[in-house]
Design a protein around this motif. Structure first.
Motif, PDB file in Angstrom:
ATOM      1  N   MET A   1       0.856  -1.167   0.000  1.00 61.60           N
ATOM      2  CA  MET A   1       0.000   0.000   0.000  1.00 61.60           C
ATOM      3  C   MET A   1       0.901   1.230   0.000  1.00 61.60           C
ATOM      4  SD  MET A   1      -2.595   1.571   2.893  1.00 61.60           S
ATOM      5  CE  MET A   1      -3.347   0.041   3.238  1.00 61.60           C
ATOM      6  N   ARG A   2       0.506   2.214  -0.762  1.00 62.33           N
ATOM      7  CA  ARG A   2       1.230   3.483  -0.792  1.00 62.33           C
ATOM      8  C   ARG A   2       0.394   4.540  -0.109  1.00 62.33           C
ATOM      9  NH1 ARG A   2       5.016   4.593  -5.505  1.00 62.33           N
ATOM     10  NH2 ARG A   2       5.771   2.506  -5.958  1.00 62.33           N
ATOM     11  N   ILE A   3       1.075   5.390   0.642  1.00 62.16           N
ATOM     12  CA  ILE A   3       0.426   6.493   1.334  1.00 62.16           C
ATOM     13  C   ILE A   3       1.220   7.755   1.055  1.00 62.16           C
ATOM     14  CG2 ILE A   3      -0.223   7.436   3.576  1.00 62.16           C
ATOM     15  CD1 ILE A   3      -0.398   4.542   4.598  1.00 62.16           C
ATOM     16  N   GLU A   4       0.530   8.816   0.738  1.00 62.81           N
ATOM     17  CA  GLU A   4       1.196  10.093   0.475  1.00 62.81           C
ATOM     18  C   GLU A   4       1.055  10.979   1.699  1.00 62.81           C
ATOM     19  OE1 GLU A   4       0.426  13.994  -2.236  1.00 62.81           O
ATOM     20  OE2 GLU A   4       0.060  12.052  -3.149  1.00 62.81           O
ATOM     21  N   LEU A   5       2.160  11.563   2.113  1.00 63.58           N
ATOM     22  CA  LEU A   5       2.163  12.488   3.245  1.00 63.58           C
ATOM     23  C   LEU A   5       2.591  13.859   2.760  1.00 63.58           C
ATOM     24  CD1 LEU A   5       4.115  10.317   5.844  1.00 63.58           C
ATOM     25  CD2 LEU A   5       1.653  10.633   5.717  1.00 63.58           C
ATOM     26  N   GLU A   6       1.970  14.875   3.278  1.00 67.44           N
ATOM     27  CA  GLU A   6       2.397  16.237   2.992  1.00 67.44           C
ATOM     28  C   GLU A   6       2.880  16.833   4.304  1.00 67.44           C
ATOM     29  OE1 GLU A   6       0.571  20.367   1.242  1.00 67.44           O
ATOM     30  OE2 GLU A   6      -0.223  18.460   0.511  1.00 67.44           O
ATOM     31  N   VAL A   7       4.145  17.234   4.332  1.00 71.71           N
ATOM     32  CA  VAL A   7       4.784  17.695   5.554  1.00 71.71           C
ATOM     33  C   VAL A   7       5.426  19.053   5.312  1.00 71.71           C
ATOM     34  CG1 VAL A   7       6.551  17.118   7.279  1.00 71.71           C
ATOM     35  CG2 VAL A   7       5.291  15.284   6.159  1.00 71.71           C
ATOM     36  N   LYS A   8       5.342  19.932   6.295  1.00 74.47           N
ATOM     37  CA  LYS A   8       6.011  21.230   6.187  1.00 74.47           C
ATOM     38  C   LYS A   8       7.505  21.002   5.984  1.00 74.47           C
ATOM     39  CE  LYS A   8       2.930  23.874   9.164  1.00 74.47           C
ATOM     40  NZ  LYS A   8       2.841  24.682  10.380  1.00 74.47           N
ATOM     41  N   ASP A   9       8.126  21.853   5.182  1.00 74.42           N
ATOM     42  CA  ASP A   9       9.554  21.721   4.914  1.00 74.42           C
ATOM     43  C   ASP A   9      10.372  21.704   6.203  1.00 74.42           C
ATOM     44  OD1 ASP A   9       9.102  21.633   2.201  1.00 74.42           O
ATOM     45  OD2 ASP A   9       9.571  23.739   1.857  1.00 74.42           O
ATOM     46  N   SER A  10       9.964  22.497   7.161  1.00 77.62           N
ATOM     47  CA  SER A  10      10.725  22.592   8.407  1.00 77.62           C
ATOM     48  C   SER A  10      10.681  21.305   9.228  1.00 77.62           C
ATOM     49  CB  SER A  10      10.202  23.762   9.257  1.00 77.62           C
ATOM     50  OG  SER A  10       8.851  23.541   9.611  1.00 77.62           O
ATOM     51  N   LYS A  11       9.722  20.444   8.979  1.00 75.78           N
ATOM     52  CA  LYS A  11       9.571  19.188   9.729  1.00 75.78           C
ATOM     53  C   LYS A  11       9.903  17.954   8.890  1.00 75.78           C
ATOM     54  CE  LYS A  11       7.947  21.240  13.379  1.00 75.78           C
ATOM     55  NZ  LYS A  11       8.649  21.287  14.625  1.00 75.78           N
ATOM     56  N   ALA A  12      10.217  18.139   7.618  1.00 71.36           N
ATOM     57  CA  ALA A  12      10.427  17.006   6.706  1.00 71.36           C
ATOM     58  C   ALA A  12      11.571  16.106   7.151  1.00 71.36           C
ATOM     59  CB  ALA A  12      10.666  17.515   5.292  1.00 71.36           C
ATOM     60  N   THR A  13      12.689  16.672   7.546  1.00 70.73           N
ATOM     61  CA  THR A  13      13.829  15.872   7.965  1.00 70.73           C
ATOM     62  C   THR A  13      13.467  15.005   9.160  1.00 70.73           C
ATOM     63  OG1 THR A  13      15.328  17.598   7.172  1.00 70.73           O
ATOM     64  CG2 THR A  13      16.252  15.954   8.656  1.00 70.73           C
ATOM     65  N   LYS A  26       9.198   1.848   3.717  1.00 72.31           N
ATOM     66  CA  LYS A  26      10.220   2.296   2.773  1.00 72.31           C
ATOM     67  C   LYS A  26       9.928   3.756   2.445  1.00 72.31           C
ATOM     68  CE  LYS A  26      10.632  -2.166   0.498  1.00 72.31           C
ATOM     69  NZ  LYS A  26      10.458  -2.879  -0.759  1.00 72.31           N
ATOM     70  N   THR A  27      10.958   4.573   2.423  1.00 73.65           N
ATOM     71  CA  THR A  27      10.778   5.982   2.073  1.00 73.65           C
ATOM     72  C   THR A  27      11.482   6.262   0.757  1.00 73.65           C
ATOM     73  OG1 THR A  27      12.727   6.667   3.303  1.00 73.65           O
ATOM     74  CG2 THR A  27      10.628   6.718   4.478  1.00 73.65           C
ATOM     75  N   LYS A  28      10.918   7.192   0.003  1.00 75.82           N
ATOM     76  CA  LYS A  28      11.507   7.587  -1.275  1.00 75.82           C
ATOM     77  C   LYS A  28      11.125   9.033  -1.522  1.00 75.82           C
ATOM     78  CE  LYS A  28      11.203   6.560  -6.185  1.00 75.82           C
ATOM     79  NZ  LYS A  28      10.527   5.762  -7.198  1.00 75.82           N
ATOM     80  N   GLN A  29      12.113   9.879  -1.687  1.00 74.75           N
ATOM     81  CA  GLN A  29      11.830  11.280  -1.992  1.00 74.75           C
ATOM     82  C   GLN A  29      11.719  11.444  -3.497  1.00 74.75           C
ATOM     83  OE1 GLN A  29      15.029  12.968   0.831  1.00 74.75           O
ATOM     84  NE2 GLN A  29      13.533  14.594   0.564  1.00 74.75           N
TER      85      GLN A  29
END
Length: 68
Positions: A1-13, A26-29
């Motif tokens: 299953m794939r899930i898309e997350l939208e995160v503020k740039d300041s919290k992405a790391t 698994k993460t993939k940018q």
């Protein structure tokens, strides 16, 4: 299953580091260019849905071709 997350740039790391600690995730940018394409494509789909439901007026194909 794939899930898309939208995160503020300041919290992405932080979020990426957190997700990497889970062995079952698994993460993939994606590149900024691909992100822009995806966003524009989603907007186009939404616009087509509005036109299809007659909530927005479409443009004549001949007019669009004349612009090119």
């Amino acid at each position: 299953m794939r899930i898309e997350l939208e995160v503020k740039d300041s919290k992405a790391t932080f979020v990426l580091e957190l997700l990497k600690n889970f062995t079952f995730i698994k993460t993939k940018q994606i590149s900024p260019a691909k992100e822009k394409f995806i966003n524009e494509f989603e907007e186009a789909i939404e616009e087509m849905k509005l036109i299809d439901s007659r909530k927005k007026k479409g443009r004549n194909l001949r007019d669009v071709l004349n612009e090119i």
